[in-house]
Design an enzyme around this catalytic site. Structure first.
Site, PDB file in Angstrom:
ATOM      1  N   GLN A 157      30.718  22.073  20.720  1.00 13.38           N
ATOM      2  CA  GLN A 157      30.885  20.633  20.576  1.00 13.38           C
ATOM      3  C   GLN A 157      31.661  20.066  21.765  1.00 13.38           C
ATOM      4  O   GLN A 157      32.690  20.617  22.167  1.00 13.38           O
ATOM      5  CB  GLN A 157      31.619  20.305  19.276  1.00 13.38           C
ATOM      6  CG  GLN A 157      30.875  20.715  18.022  1.00 13.38           C
ATOM      7  CD  GLN A 157      29.652  19.846  17.743  1.00 13.38           C
ATOM      8  OE1 GLN A 157      29.286  19.003  18.544  1.00 13.38           O
ATOM      9  NE2 GLN A 157      29.007  20.077  16.611  1.00 13.38           N
TER      10      GLN A 157
ATOM     11  N   PHE B 119      21.302  28.330  12.641  1.00 10.28           N
ATOM     12  CA  PHE B 119      21.421  27.964  14.057  1.00 10.28           C
ATOM     13  C   PHE B 119      22.872  28.207  14.458  1.00 10.28           C
ATOM     14  O   PHE B 119      23.594  27.285  14.806  1.00 10.28           O
ATOM     15  CB  PHE B 119      21.037  26.501  14.282  1.00 10.28           C
ATOM     16  CG  PHE B 119      19.641  26.147  13.840  1.00 10.28           C
ATOM     17  CD1 PHE B 119      18.598  26.130  14.758  1.00 10.28           C
ATOM     18  CD2 PHE B 119      19.368  25.839  12.516  1.00 10.28           C
ATOM     19  CE1 PHE B 119      17.308  25.793  14.355  1.00 10.28           C
ATOM     20  CE2 PHE B 119      18.084  25.503  12.106  1.00 10.28           C
ATOM     21  CZ  PHE B 119      17.049  25.483  13.033  1.00 10.28           C
TER      22      PHE B 119
ATOM     23  N   CYS C 208      22.612  15.771  14.717  1.00 14.13           N
ATOM     24  CA  CYS C 208      22.953  14.762  15.722  1.00 14.13           C
ATOM     25  C   CYS C 208      21.748  13.862  15.991  1.00 14.13           C
ATOM     26  O   CYS C 208      21.753  13.063  16.929  1.00 14.13           O
ATOM     27  CB  CYS C 208      23.438  15.413  17.015  1.00 14.13           C
ATOM     28  SG  CYS C 208      22.238  16.533  17.774  1.00 14.13           S
TER      29      CYS C 208
END
Length: 298
Positions: A129, A158, A256
C-alpha cells in the site's frame, strides 16, 4: 453506488477512514521521461494516458524523502534517462529512498516495509500500500472482522507478500493459505511467515484463476473465511463463479476499483451472499480513487 450498480444495500456502513495526511503520503512514484525541445523532462501520464504532465519541482503527493532525493539527483545530474523511460523512487523507513531506471536493479532485491505487526520483506517491484497509515487502518479493520468471525481456516487469494494472510495468522486462525501469481512475492511471504514463526501458514505461487477451486475446497462453508484483494480489473469470471458455487460463509472483498467491485458484488449477491458491512478508506487523497472493505456473509 452500491444501490445503483450492484442493486444491494449494506446492512451496516462504517464511517470513512480519513488519511492523516492529504499530501506527502505516497511512498512510491513512477515517473515517465519525455523530450521537450532539447530537454528531457519527467512527469506522470495525464488523463489521456498519453501526454506527460511535467513535475518541475517534485510531486506534492509523494513523501518528503522522495522529493528531496529527486531534487538531489537532478542537482547532481544523475537522472540520465532515455526518452520514454520510467524512473521509480520508493521509500521505506528501513531502506530510505531507493530508485531505478526501467526495470533496473537496486542494491537489494527486497525492501523492508513496516506494518501493524512488525516488519515485512517486499520485493522491490512488489505491491505494498502506498499510504502506510491508511494501509495499517485497513489491517486493523480486517483484524476486527477476522477476530469476530473466528474462522478455522482463512484463504487469501491475492496475498502478495502476505499482509492479510499473516494478519489472519496473528489473529490465531488455525490454518491460513495465501495464493499469488508473483513468485518473488510468495518467496517474501514465506520468509515473512518464518520470521514471525507462523508455522500454520502456507503460501503457493499460482494465479487465483487456476488455484481458486483447490484453495477453497478444504474450507467448510460454516467455518471458512475467504479474502480477495484483486487488481482494479476485479475478479476473473472463473474465480467469481467458483466462489459463488463453493465459497465459505464469510468473504472479505478489498477493492480499489468501485466499478468492478459492484459488478462482482452483484454476482455474489445473486448467489446468496449478503453485504454485512462496508467501509471506505481514503488511501489516495486528492485523487478520485479510494479503497473499500466489504464483509459479505452467506
Amino acid at each position: 453506488l452500491l444501490e445503483r450498480m450492484a442493486h444491494v444495500r449494506p446492512a451496516q456502513i462504517f464511517a470513512p477512514v480519513a488519511s492523516p495526511r492529504s499530501l506527502g503520503y505516497r511512498n512510491k512514484i513512477v515517473l515517465h521521461s519525455v523530450l521537450e525541445g532539447d530537454t528531457l523532462q519527467v512527469g506522470y501520464y495525464g488523463e489521456d494516458n498519453t501526454s506527460i504532465v511535467i513535475l518541475p519541482d517534485g510531486c506534492p503527493l509523494a513523501v518528503d524523502e522522495i522529493n528531496l532525493k529527486l531534487a538531489e539527483l537532478r542537482e547532481k545530474g544523475q537522472m540520465r534517462l532515455r526518452e520514454n523511460e520510467t524512473f521509480t523512487l520508493r521509500f521505506t523507513e528501513t531502506d530510505g529512498v531507493v530508485h531505478w531506471r526501467g526495470a533496473g536493479e537496486v542494491k537489494s532485491p527486497w525492501l523492508t516495509e513496516k506494518w501493524r505487526f512488525g516488519d515485512l520483506l517486499v520485493p522491490r517491484h512488489g505491491f505494498f500500500q502506498i499510504n502506510r497509515d491508511v494501509g495499517n487502518a485497513l489491517v486493523d479493520a480486517v483484524v476486527d472482522i477476522v477476530t469476530a468471525a473466528k474462522p478455522e481456516m482463512v484463504v487469501d487469494l491475492f496475498c502478495g507478500v502476505g499482509v492479510f494472510a499473516l494478519t489472519a495468522a496473528e489473529c490465531e486462525v488455525p490454518q491460513v493459505l495465501g495464493v499469488d501469481l508473483d513468485v518473488e512475492s510468495i518467496k517474501a511471504a514465506r520468509q515473512n511467515a518464518q520470521v514471525m514463526a507462523q508455522l500454520n501458514t502456507t503460501f503457493v505461487a499460482h494465479s487465483a484463476r487456476d488455484a481458486v477451486k483447490e484453495a477453497i475446497a478444504p474450507m467448510t462453508k460454516e467455518t471458512g473465511l475467504l479474502i480477495v484483494d484483486p487488481p482494479r480489473s476485479g475478479l476473473h469470471k472463473k474465480v467469481a463463479q467458483e466462489i459463488c458455487a463453493s465459497g465459505p460463509k464469510d468473504l472479505l472483498y478489498i477493492s480499489c476499483g468501485p466499478d468492478t467491485f459492484c459488478r462482482d458484488l452483484k454476482q455474489l449477491a445473486e448467489a446468496g451472499y449478503q453485504l454485512a458491512s462496508t467501509q471506505i478508506f481514503d488511501m489516495f487523497p486528492r485523487t478520485p480513487h479510494f479503497e473499500v472493505l466489504a464483509h459479505l456473509t452467506r
